[in-house]
Design a protein around this motif. Structure first.
Motif, PDB file in Angstrom:
ATOM      1  N   ARG A  89       0.943  -1.189  -0.095  1.00  0.00           N
ATOM      2  CA  ARG A  89       0.084   0.165   0.058  1.00  0.00           C
ATOM      3  C   ARG A  89       0.875   1.076   0.117  1.00  0.00           C
ATOM      4  O   ARG A  89       0.241   2.332  -0.275  1.00  0.00           O
ATOM      5  CB  ARG A  89      -0.909   0.071   1.264  1.00  0.00           C
ATOM      6  CG  ARG A  89      -1.967  -1.058   1.235  1.00  0.00           C
ATOM      7  CD  ARG A  89      -2.763  -0.925   2.452  1.00  0.00           C
ATOM      8  NE  ARG A  89      -3.424  -2.365   2.578  1.00  0.00           N
ATOM      9  CZ  ARG A  89      -3.976  -2.636   3.928  1.00  0.00           C
ATOM     10  NH1 ARG A  89      -3.807  -1.788   5.152  1.00  0.00           N
ATOM     11  NH2 ARG A  89      -4.494  -3.538   4.206  1.00  0.00           N
TER      12      ARG A  89
ATOM     13  N   TRP B 280      -0.398   2.207  -9.069  1.00  0.00           N
ATOM     14  CA  TRP B 280      -1.446   0.907  -9.128  1.00  0.00           C
ATOM     15  C   TRP B 280      -0.762  -0.066  -9.870  1.00  0.00           C
ATOM     16  O   TRP B 280      -0.802  -1.308  -9.587  1.00  0.00           O
ATOM     17  CB  TRP B 280      -2.843   1.311  -9.687  1.00  0.00           C
ATOM     18  CG  TRP B 280      -3.626   0.171 -10.033  1.00  0.00           C
ATOM     19  CD1 TRP B 280      -3.949  -0.244 -10.984  1.00  0.00           C
ATOM     20  CD2 TRP B 280      -3.988  -1.039  -9.031  1.00  0.00           C
ATOM     21  NE1 TRP B 280      -4.823  -1.521 -11.101  1.00  0.00           N
ATOM     22  CE2 TRP B 280      -4.808  -2.061  -9.795  1.00  0.00           C
ATOM     23  CE3 TRP B 280      -3.947  -1.167  -7.700  1.00  0.00           C
ATOM     24  CZ2 TRP B 280      -5.096  -3.229  -9.214  1.00  0.00           C
ATOM     25  CZ3 TRP B 280      -4.300  -2.412  -7.135  1.00  0.00           C
ATOM     26  CH2 TRP B 280      -4.965  -3.405  -7.965  1.00  0.00           C
TER      27      TRP B 280
ATOM     28  N   LYS C  33      -7.192 -11.191  -2.815  1.00  0.00           N
ATOM     29  CA  LYS C  33      -8.682 -10.497  -3.218  1.00  0.00           C
ATOM     30  C   LYS C  33      -9.181  -9.695  -2.339  1.00  0.00           C
ATOM     31  O   LYS C  33      -9.770  -8.583  -3.103  1.00  0.00           O
ATOM     32  CB  LYS C  33      -9.499 -11.943  -2.644  1.00  0.00           C
ATOM     33  CG  LYS C  33     -10.891 -12.030  -3.369  1.00  0.00           C
ATOM     34  CD  LYS C  33     -11.995 -11.515  -2.565  1.00  0.00           C
ATOM     35  CE  LYS C  33     -13.057 -11.123  -3.257  1.00  0.00           C
ATOM     36  NZ  LYS C  33     -14.204 -10.281  -2.267  1.00  0.00           N
ATOM     37  N   ARG C  34      -8.783  -9.536  -1.154  1.00  0.00           N
ATOM     38  CA  ARG C  34      -9.075  -8.301  -0.344  1.00  0.00           C
ATOM     39  C   ARG C  34      -8.412  -7.070  -0.857  1.00  0.00           C
ATOM     40  O   ARG C  34      -9.323  -5.970  -0.959  1.00  0.00           O
ATOM     41  CB  ARG C  34      -8.828  -8.458   1.028  1.00  0.00           C
ATOM     42  CG  ARG C  34      -9.779  -7.685   2.025  1.00  0.00           C
ATOM     43  CD  ARG C  34      -9.528  -8.033   3.485  1.00  0.00           C
ATOM     44  NE  ARG C  34      -8.141  -7.539   3.846  1.00  0.00           N
ATOM     45  CZ  ARG C  34      -7.493  -8.107   4.724  1.00  0.00           C
ATOM     46  NH1 ARG C  34      -7.814  -8.885   5.771  1.00  0.00           N
ATOM     47  NH2 ARG C  34      -6.117  -7.459   4.975  1.00  0.00           N
ATOM     48  N   GLU C  35      -7.178  -6.968  -0.863  1.00  0.00           N
ATOM     49  CA  GLU C  35      -6.194  -6.120  -1.464  1.00  0.00           C
ATOM     50  C   GLU C  35      -6.643  -5.643  -2.698  1.00  0.00           C
ATOM     51  O   GLU C  35      -6.488  -4.092  -3.021  1.00  0.00           O
ATOM     52  CB  GLU C  35      -4.714  -6.236  -1.272  1.00  0.00           C
ATOM     53  CG  GLU C  35      -4.425  -6.428   0.073  1.00  0.00           C
ATOM     54  CD  GLU C  35      -4.451  -5.096   0.992  1.00  0.00           C
ATOM     55  OE1 GLU C  35      -4.011  -3.958   0.262  1.00  0.00           O
ATOM     56  OE2 GLU C  35      -4.970  -5.283   2.027  1.00  0.00           O
ATOM     57  N   THR C  36      -7.032  -6.324  -3.758  1.00  0.00           N
ATOM     58  CA  THR C  36      -7.268  -5.751  -5.121  1.00  0.00           C
ATOM     59  C   THR C  36      -9.054  -5.743  -5.360  1.00  0.00           C
ATOM     60  O   THR C  36      -9.224  -5.093  -6.420  1.00  0.00           O
ATOM     61  CB  THR C  36      -6.853  -7.066  -6.153  1.00  0.00           C
ATOM     62  OG1 THR C  36      -7.526  -8.095  -5.804  1.00  0.00           O
ATOM     63  CG2 THR C  36      -5.299  -7.227  -6.145  1.00  0.00           C
ATOM     64  N   ASN C  37      -9.798  -6.294  -4.121  1.00  0.00           N
ATOM     65  CA  ASN C  37     -10.953  -5.839  -4.370  1.00  0.00           C
ATOM     66  C   ASN C  37     -11.676  -6.741  -5.446  1.00  0.00           C
ATOM     67  O   ASN C  37     -12.429  -6.187  -6.235  1.00  0.00           O
ATOM     68  CB  ASN C  37     -11.420  -4.530  -4.354  1.00  0.00           C
ATOM     69  CG  ASN C  37     -13.023  -4.219  -3.710  1.00  0.00           C
ATOM     70  OD1 ASN C  37     -13.049  -5.343  -3.121  1.00  0.00           O
ATOM     71  ND2 ASN C  37     -13.308  -3.178  -3.945  1.00  0.00           N
ATOM     72  N   SER C  38     -11.144  -7.671  -5.965  1.00  0.00           N
ATOM     73  CA  SER C  38     -11.637  -8.606  -7.310  1.00  0.00           C
ATOM     74  C   SER C  38     -11.129  -9.998  -6.954  1.00  0.00           C
ATOM     75  O   SER C  38     -10.182 -10.180  -6.537  1.00  0.00           O
ATOM     76  CB  SER C  38     -11.328  -7.911  -8.426  1.00  0.00           C
ATOM     77  OG  SER C  38     -10.565  -8.833  -9.221  1.00  0.00           O
ATOM     78  N   TRP C  39     -11.997 -10.890  -7.662  1.00  0.00           N
ATOM     79  CA  TRP C  39     -11.494 -12.485  -7.641  1.00  0.00           C
ATOM     80  C   TRP C  39     -10.740 -12.498  -8.988  1.00  0.00           C
ATOM     81  O   TRP C  39      -9.985 -13.728  -8.959  1.00  0.00           O
ATOM     82  CB  TRP C  39     -12.573 -13.194  -7.881  1.00  0.00           C
ATOM     83  CG  TRP C  39     -13.174 -13.500  -6.556  1.00  0.00           C
ATOM     84  CD1 TRP C  39     -14.492 -13.175  -6.164  1.00  0.00           C
ATOM     85  CD2 TRP C  39     -12.668 -14.352  -5.370  1.00  0.00           C
ATOM     86  NE1 TRP C  39     -14.794 -13.780  -4.783  1.00  0.00           N
ATOM     87  CE2 TRP C  39     -13.653 -14.311  -4.568  1.00  0.00           C
ATOM     88  CE3 TRP C  39     -11.511 -15.087  -5.227  1.00  0.00           C
ATOM     89  CZ2 TRP C  39     -13.567 -14.939  -3.183  1.00  0.00           C
ATOM     90  CZ3 TRP C  39     -11.206 -15.888  -4.101  1.00  0.00           C
ATOM     91  CH2 TRP C  39     -12.243 -15.746  -3.203  1.00  0.00           C
TER      92      TRP C  39
ATOM     93  N   ARG D  21     -13.932 -13.192   5.725  1.00  0.00           N
ATOM     94  CA  ARG D  21     -15.590 -12.616   5.860  1.00  0.00           C
ATOM     95  C   ARG D  21     -16.468 -13.781   6.100  1.00  0.00           C
ATOM     96  O   ARG D  21     -17.326 -13.332   6.873  1.00  0.00           O
ATOM     97  CB  ARG D  21     -15.702 -12.140   4.479  1.00  0.00           C
ATOM     98  CG  ARG D  21     -16.719 -11.353   4.238  1.00  0.00           C
ATOM     99  CD  ARG D  21     -17.148 -10.645   2.986  1.00  0.00           C
ATOM    100  NE  ARG D  21     -15.914  -9.762   2.785  1.00  0.00           N
ATOM    101  CZ  ARG D  21     -16.032  -9.054   1.615  1.00  0.00           C
ATOM    102  NH1 ARG D  21     -16.874  -9.069   0.736  1.00  0.00           N
ATOM    103  NH2 ARG D  21     -15.090  -8.101   1.388  1.00  0.00           N
TER     104      ARG D  21
ATOM    105  N   CYS E  34      -5.466 -10.744   8.503  1.00  0.00           N
ATOM    106  CA  CYS E  34      -5.571 -11.877   7.750  1.00  0.00           C
ATOM    107  C   CYS E  34      -6.020 -12.941   8.413  1.00  0.00           C
ATOM    108  O   CYS E  34      -5.739 -13.155   9.616  1.00  0.00           O
ATOM    109  CB  CYS E  34      -4.204 -12.124   7.074  1.00  0.00           C
ATOM    110  SG  CYS E  34      -2.922 -12.405   8.116  1.00  0.00           S
TER     111      CYS E  34
END
Lengths: 95, 623, 78
Positions: free
Chosen positions: B355, B360, B588-594, C26, C65
């Motif tokens: 971060r 990006w 997944k969480r950091e890029t906000n996509s699968w 989640r 995490c």
């Protein structure tokens, strides 16, 4: 040893590569302000990219593209004249 | 009940430039057990702690990411600004701001303090590292500074016991009035505003009788060597090399003790418990499985000792400086060095540390190659295989085992370089982003911080061994025990069990890589977490041999039953295989996509299979 | 036979524990919240709910995490 005279706004930065005013603002945050004394303490490889600059008691690693925005005047003992931090001659003498 | 608690608590936020000792102060305030590091951008997470103030109220302290100004260039810095402005969803604006300023580098900190003060929140200035500042001859008149700035100023020494007591005593917003109304904070700082800030700062410095620190001549001498291109890179290489040699040579004795202890414990259980499934579970599943992983504790401690000491000393950003150009060739920023080095401990904190990368595109590339760095979960696997298959010859001054370890790390790094190079070639145009990295003053690593950091790592490792690894080992033991072999069966019992059948199926997939069915079984729980595979091999081999006490001696078994080609192939597999569910979840969480975790898993599996296949074929051909 | 029973109990516990630990953060939070809603209607469970369930939810919601204790913030305030 050199003294910062001004920060060139984006014009001097490699055209098109960095149109960002935030770069200049950040340099200012780090202490690159007119009147500050700075010194290049190390440079990488032959051309010097990045360089390590000592200013106001702190050391920062800058790339040429960033350092080019910092206009400096050499201390009286050395050649006078407004030059950029990265131009050969001035910075080599400073180091 | 809840309402009462609310009125008796106070939300305090710590703000400061990177390297000002903010995190150390946070630890001192909250007693929270955390890592104190010395490079810009270590504080990428939201960290909150609590302590009881002198008046009995609960102080909820929030440690905000370090920033040089409220005009952010990275995600981290944007978070700090948004929290202070109360813009960040789910995080209420602080009721009190502690602006932490490194007394040694007063101007740069005061600049931020002035910006924060304009927000109009009640504020205290903590003049941190006062001891170092005094030693280096910094002159600051504290009362005059407080009067000129219009907020309380408290000297602190975050690394010393009691060094923040004065600060705690003053954390009470009722004791001073609110500041001026909130100034508008735009995305860009205007030239006029910057000028005024500069002017105000000079006035403050003059009012407080500030005199700058004497330069420590040693810092310049050390930098002259360590920042010199060739000597510096050689030194970096030497430091990394010594680190990996030490992991092998220093750890041998304690590892032997642990191994002997495990064997003795297994015997003790076997002789004192009635024979039956429970005793078997304890000896084979628990001691033979989880115990095999425990053996690697000394080596992990030594590795982290080096990483923590390098962090604390201020060397790490210098390594980023040295590598910036090299990394630039393959499309990475020198800033990616710190996340990638963290990834050698664990890819998860490494991915979160990205971060601090403003661009990006750079950040995504760094995230994608972070799992290629040799994380500590791979260590037990590498250590087992090297110990079993690579002789401990002397190669010149070096130990061959240490050399192979170094090569494995190097392959991880090189493959990361190659992948990012490919991304650079085919990923389209890339926007330039600046380096601008602070190279902080050198300092001796703080022994207390270092021990605390090591203890943290030991705790994490032990809780994994005692938690998830133990649980998976028990499940695996049960799967590999039932169903029992039929009457008159000749092969080892495990071949008839559920796990054995699964392994036999997987063997078809992995046979081209030279993996036998035991490895194939071990890879199944190893998908969840890498080091579990070692325990699984321990369990599988303990059960596939006829009752011998093999659990504590996995290495000789492997040495006797695997070819060198198989071992090398498994190492190659482990360099690449994305066998860590937690990492994929974090991506997944950091890029906000699968999309990205799937791409990552796909390309890593493909690389792993290819590399293991080639390794096995080549090594077999050479005999 | 008793031994087999013990092994079965330990095995079930281990399987549940492993599944719990490997679950994405989640889904774990969602499960905890569902459990909380279920327990809310049962006064007998209220002590357990405040003592054990609430802090767990707070921790699960606080980020970090899954499966990695490095970011566990379970320390009690002083």
């Amino acid at each position: 040893m050199a003294v910062v005279t001004s920060l060139r706004e984006s014009a001097s930065l490699d055209a098109g590569r960095h149109s960002d005013e935030s770069l200049v603002a950040r340099l200012r945050d780090l202490g690159f302000v007119p009147g500050a004394r700075c010194e290049v303490v190390a440079r990488m490889w032959l051309g010097g990219d990045p360089i390590a600059v000592r200013i106001a008691g702190s050391t920062f690693a800058l790339r040429r593209a960033e350092a080019a925005a910092v206009q400096v005047q050499m201390a009286p003992a050395q050649a006078a004249g407004r030059e950029s931090l990265t131009q050969p001659g001035t910075s080599a003498a400073a180091a | 009940m809840d309402a009462l608690v609310e009125t008796r608590s106070l939300r305090v936020a710590l703000v400061g430039v990177p390297n000002c000792g903010k995190t150390a102060l946070f630890n001192r305030l909250t007693g929270s057990r955390q890592k104190v590091a010395n490079y810009p951008g270590v504080t990428v997470e939201r960290r909150e702690g609590e302590r009881i103030g002198d008046d009995g109220r609960v102080l909820r302290v929030l440690d905000l990411p370090g920033t040089y100004s409220l005009h952010p260039t990275t995600l981290d810095e944007a978070i700090t600004r948004d929290v202070l402005l109360g813009r960040l969803a789910g995080v209420p604006a602080p009721e009190l701001v502690v602006c932490v300023v490194d007394a040694v580098h007063l101007p740069i900190g005061l600049r931020l303090a002035l910006e924060v003060k304009r927000l109009g929140l009640p504020m205290v200035l903590a003049l941190n590292r006062m001891d170092v500042a005094r030693r280096r001859g910094v002159g600051i008149r504290v009362e005059q500074l407080a009067a000129a700035l219009g907020v309380p100023v408290v000297p602190t020494v975050a690394v010393r016991r009691g060094g923040a007591d004065a600060l705690i005593g003053i954390l009470d917003p009722a004791r001073w009035p609110q500041g001026a109304p909130v100034a508008a904070v735009g995305a860009q700082i205007g030239a006029a505003e910057a000028e005024r800030l500069q002017h105000d700062m000079r006035a403050l410095l003059a009012a407080s009788g500030y005199s700058p620190p004497r330069d420590n001549p040693w810092f310049a001498r050390i930098d002259a060597l360590l920042l010199q291109p060739f000597a510096g890179l050689l030194a970096l290489l030497a430091i990394l090399f010594v680190m990996f040699q030490a992991v092998f040579s220093w750890a041998q004795a304690p590892m032997d003790w642990i191994e002997a202890g495990m064997a003795a414990l297994g015997d003790l259980v076997a002789t004192h418990m009635p024979p039956g499934p429970v005793a078997d579970l304890l000896v084979q599943g628990v001691i033979g499985g989880a115990g095999t992983v425990l053996v690697f504790l000394p080596q992990i401690v030594i590795l982290f000792f080096f990483i923590l000491a390098l962090e604390d000393s201020g060397y790490l950003p210098r390594a980023a400086y040295l590598l910036d150009r090299l990394m630039g060739f393959v499309g990475l920023s020198g800033r990616a060095f710190i996340p990638l080095l963290s990834s050698h401990a664990c890819a998860i904190p490494g991915i979160m540390a990205t971060r601090t990368i403003p661009n990006w595109r750079d950040r995504l590339t760094t995230i994608m190659i972070a799992p290629l760095m040799t994380c500590s979960a791979r260590l037990p696997v590498y250590l087992l295989l090297i110990g079993a298959l690579i002789p401990a010859h002397k190669v010149g001054p070096f130990n061959l085992q240490g050399l192979v370890m170094f090569i494995l790390y190097a392959i991880g790094i090189l493959s990361g370089v190659l992948v990012s190079f490919v991304v650079k070639q085919f990923g389209g145009a890339r926007q330039y982003s600046p380096l601008m990295l602070e190279l902080p003053d050198y300092q001796w690593p703080n022994a207390a911080n270092l021990l605390l950091g090591l203890w943290e790592r030991v705790k994490i490792f032990l809780s994994r061994v005692g938690g998830i690894i133990l649980a998976l080992m028990i499940v695996l033991w049960i799967l590999s025990t039932w169903p029992a072999p039929p009457e008159g069966a000749t092969g080892p019992a495990i071949q008839y069990s559920l796990a054995g059948r699964l392994g036999a199926m997987l063997e078809h997939v992995f046979a081209p890589l030279g993996f036998n069915w035991q490895i194939s079984i071990a890879l199944v729980p190893g998908l969840a977490a890498r080091e579990v595979a070692v325990g699984a091999l321990g369990t599988v081999y303990a059960m596939s041999a006829a009752g011998d006490d093999l659990a504590a001696q996995l290495q000789p078994v492997i040495a006797g039953s695997w070819s060198l080609a198989t071992g090398l192939s498994l190492m190659a597999w482990y360099i690449f295989a994305p066998q860590c569910l937690s990492t994929l979840a974090v991506v997944k969480r950091e890029t906000n996509s699968w999309r990205y975790p799937l791409i990552m898993a796909g390309y890593l599996f493909a690389l792993a299979y290819l590399a293991a296949f080639i390794t096995f074929r080549v090594a077999s051909a050479w005999g | 036979m008793a031994q087999l029973l013990i092994v079965a109990i330990i095995g079930t516990w281990a399987a549940l524990f492993a599944a719990w630990k490997l679950m994405p953060a989640r889904s774990r939070l969602r499960l905890l919240l569902a459990l909380d809603g279920w327990a809310a209607a049962r006064p007998k469970l209220s002590a357990w709910r405040t003592r054990s369930l609430k802090p767990r939810i707070a921790r699960a919601a606080g980020g970090g995490c899954d499966g990695c204790a490095a970011h566990d913030t379970a320390h009690r305030p002083r």
